[in-house]
Design a protein around this motif. Structure first.
Motif, PDB file in Angstrom:
ATOM      1  N   MET A 170       5.956   9.715  11.386  1.00  0.00           N
ATOM      2  CA  MET A 170       4.692   9.056  11.693  1.00  0.00           C
ATOM      3  C   MET A 170       4.283   9.392  13.117  1.00  0.00           C
ATOM      4  N   SER A 171       3.095   9.919  13.272  1.00  0.00           N
ATOM      5  CA  SER A 171       2.579  10.299  14.584  1.00  0.00           C
ATOM      6  C   SER A 171       1.227   9.647  14.801  1.00  0.00           C
ATOM      7  N   SER A 172       0.793   9.651  16.049  1.00  0.00           N
ATOM      8  CA  SER A 172      -0.504   9.054  16.409  1.00  0.00           C
ATOM      9  C   SER A 172      -0.632   7.656  15.818  1.00  0.00           C
ATOM     10  N   LEU A 173       0.392   6.866  16.010  1.00  0.00           N
ATOM     11  CA  LEU A 173       0.421   5.547  15.398  1.00  0.00           C
ATOM     12  C   LEU A 173      -0.661   4.643  15.963  1.00  0.00           C
ATOM     13  N   LYS A 174      -1.173   3.779  15.093  1.00  0.00           N
ATOM     14  CA  LYS A 174      -2.234   2.849  15.444  1.00  0.00           C
ATOM     15  C   LYS A 174      -1.748   1.414  15.191  1.00  0.00           C
ATOM     16  N   PRO A 175      -2.339   0.445  15.857  1.00  0.00           N
ATOM     17  CA  PRO A 175      -1.938  -0.946  15.597  1.00  0.00           C
ATOM     18  C   PRO A 175      -2.053  -1.330  14.123  1.00  0.00           C
ATOM     19  N   GLU A 176      -3.003  -0.756  13.416  1.00  0.00           N
ATOM     20  CA  GLU A 176      -3.167  -1.078  11.998  1.00  0.00           C
ATOM     21  C   GLU A 176      -2.072  -0.473  11.126  1.00  0.00           C
ATOM     22  N   ASP A 177      -1.194   0.339  11.700  1.00  0.00           N
ATOM     23  CA  ASP A 177      -0.033   0.838  10.964  1.00  0.00           C
ATOM     24  C   ASP A 177       1.112  -0.174  10.964  1.00  0.00           C
ATOM     25  N   THR A 178       0.956  -1.243  11.703  1.00  0.00           N
ATOM     26  CA  THR A 178       1.981  -2.274  11.756  1.00  0.00           C
ATOM     27  C   THR A 178       2.189  -2.894  10.389  1.00  0.00           C
ATOM     28  N   GLU A 233       0.844  -1.205   0.000  1.00  0.00           N
ATOM     29  CA  GLU A 233       0.000   0.000   0.000  1.00  0.00           C
ATOM     30  C   GLU A 233       0.871   1.243   0.000  1.00  0.00           C
ATOM     31  N   GLY A 234       0.590   2.168  -0.897  1.00  0.00           N
ATOM     32  CA  GLY A 234       1.281   3.431  -0.881  1.00  0.00           C
ATOM     33  C   GLY A 234       0.714   4.331   0.189  1.00  0.00           C
ATOM     34  N   VAL A 235       1.583   4.924   1.021  1.00  0.00           N
ATOM     35  CA  VAL A 235       1.085   5.793   2.089  1.00  0.00           C
ATOM     36  C   VAL A 235       1.447   7.254   1.870  1.00  0.00           C
ATOM     37  N   ALA A 236       2.568   7.533   1.224  1.00  0.00           N
ATOM     38  CA  ALA A 236       2.964   8.922   1.004  1.00  0.00           C
ATOM     39  C   ALA A 236       3.908   8.988  -0.192  1.00  0.00           C
ATOM     40  N   ALA A 237       3.814  10.062  -0.943  1.00  0.00           N
ATOM     41  CA  ALA A 237       4.691  10.258  -2.091  1.00  0.00           C
ATOM     42  C   ALA A 237       5.060  11.724  -2.199  1.00  0.00           C
ATOM     43  N   LEU A 238       6.221  11.953  -2.844  1.00  0.00           N
ATOM     44  CA  LEU A 238       6.776  13.300  -2.897  1.00  0.00           C
ATOM     45  C   LEU A 238       7.378  13.566  -4.267  1.00  0.00           C
ATOM     46  N   ASP A 239       7.026  14.688  -4.847  1.00  0.00           N
ATOM     47  CA  ASP A 239       7.732  15.195  -6.027  1.00  0.00           C
ATOM     48  C   ASP A 239       8.872  16.042  -5.485  1.00  0.00           C
ATOM     49  N   THR A 240      10.095  15.545  -5.623  1.00  0.00           N
ATOM     50  CA  THR A 240      11.228  16.204  -4.975  1.00  0.00           C
ATOM     51  C   THR A 240      11.563  17.556  -5.598  1.00  0.00           C
ATOM     52  N   GLY A 241      11.139  17.785  -6.806  1.00  0.00           N
ATOM     53  CA  GLY A 241      11.425  19.064  -7.443  1.00  0.00           C
ATOM     54  C   GLY A 241      10.434  20.137  -7.058  1.00  0.00           C
ATOM     55  N   ARG A 242       9.154  19.790  -7.109  1.00  0.00           N
ATOM     56  CA  ARG A 242       8.117  20.786  -6.851  1.00  0.00           C
ATOM     57  C   ARG A 242       7.635  20.757  -5.406  1.00  0.00           C
ATOM     58  N   ASP A 297      -5.555   8.012   2.453  1.00  0.00           N
ATOM     59  CA  ASP A 297      -6.546   8.442   3.436  1.00  0.00           C
ATOM     60  C   ASP A 297      -6.241   7.880   4.830  1.00  0.00           C
ATOM     61  N   SER A 298      -5.663   6.706   4.862  1.00  0.00           N
ATOM     62  CA  SER A 298      -5.413   6.039   6.142  1.00  0.00           C
ATOM     63  C   SER A 298      -4.347   6.731   6.984  1.00  0.00           C
ATOM     64  N   VAL A 299      -3.498   7.556   6.359  1.00  0.00           N
ATOM     65  CA  VAL A 299      -2.425   8.204   7.119  1.00  0.00           C
ATOM     66  C   VAL A 299      -2.467   9.727   7.041  1.00  0.00           C
ATOM     67  N   SER A 300      -3.316  10.261   6.209  1.00  0.00           N
ATOM     68  CA  SER A 300      -3.382  11.706   6.042  1.00  0.00           C
ATOM     69  C   SER A 300      -3.652  12.391   7.383  1.00  0.00           C
ATOM     70  N   GLY A 301      -2.840  13.403   7.661  1.00  0.00           N
ATOM     71  CA  GLY A 301      -2.968  14.112   8.927  1.00  0.00           C
ATOM     72  C   GLY A 301      -2.126  13.532  10.046  1.00  0.00           C
ATOM     73  N   ARG A 302      -1.584  12.342   9.838  1.00  0.00           N
ATOM     74  CA  ARG A 302      -0.750  11.699  10.867  1.00  0.00           C
ATOM     75  C   ARG A 302       0.683  11.512  10.395  1.00  0.00           C
ATOM     76  N   PHE A 303       0.883  11.293   9.120  1.00  0.00           N
ATOM     77  CA  PHE A 303       2.214  11.057   8.552  1.00  0.00           C
ATOM     78  C   PHE A 303       2.626  12.254   7.703  1.00  0.00           C
ATOM     79  N   THR A 304       3.940  12.530   7.682  1.00  0.00           N
ATOM     80  CA  THR A 304       4.470  13.616   6.868  1.00  0.00           C
ATOM     81  C   THR A 304       5.724  13.137   6.142  1.00  0.00           C
ATOM     82  N   ILE A 305       5.747  13.335   4.833  1.00  0.00           N
ATOM     83  CA  ILE A 305       6.912  12.968   4.029  1.00  0.00           C
ATOM     84  C   ILE A 305       7.731  14.218   3.744  1.00  0.00           C
ATOM     85  N   THR A 306       9.041  14.116   3.963  1.00  0.00           N
ATOM     86  CA  THR A 306       9.935  15.238   3.725  1.00  0.00           C
ATOM     87  C   THR A 306      11.236  14.719   3.108  1.00  0.00           C
TER      88      THR A 306
END
Length: 126
Positions: A83-91, A46-55, A62-71
């Motif tokens: 990853m913040s506010s981790l849940k057992p389903e994030d395992t 499952e894809g959780v986060a992606a980043l365009d490194t140029g722009r 949806d399952s991680v939005s608001g809890r995970f941040t990609i940098t």
């Protein structure tokens, strides 16, 4: 082929935080789309986060939005997943991946990526 190495996984209680790192073996300017994926036993990747490194544009599931941040830190050729506010389903086993190309927004589908790391395990207990 760019070599990617993940680190930072571990065990944490629900509600806790972890930061994953993905270090690249070389300058990833040719891999301008990078992402984090996870796979739990018996489930599809499952894809959780992606980043365009140029722009700097990002995508989140949806399952991680608001809890995970990609940098990224381009000086270190390293991408992060806070990853913040981790849940057992994030395992899951978490993988980073990279590919060259332009998408808007950066894709969360694994089929679009061709460079992969070996993964780092994240376990969240309740």
């Amino acid at each position: 082929q760019v070599q990617l190495v993940e680190s930072g996984g571990g065990s944490v209680q629900a509600g806790g935080s972890l930061r994953l790192s993905c270090s690249a073996s070389e300058d990833t300017y040719t891999r301008n789309t990078q992402g984090w994926f996870r796979q739990a036993p018996g489930k599809e990747r499952e894809g959780v986060a992606a980043l365009d490194t140029g722009r700097g544009s990002t995508s989140y599931s949806d399952s991680v939005s608001g809890r995970f941040t990609i940098t990224q830190d381009t000086d270190k050729n390293t991408m992060y997943l806070q990853m913040s506010s981790l849940k057992p389903e994030d395992t899951a086993m978490y993988y980073c991946a990279a590919v060259g190309g332009l998408w808007s927004p950066p894709p969360l589908a694994a089929k679009n990526y061709n460079d992969w790391g070996q993964g780092t395990q994240v376990t969240v207990s309740s």
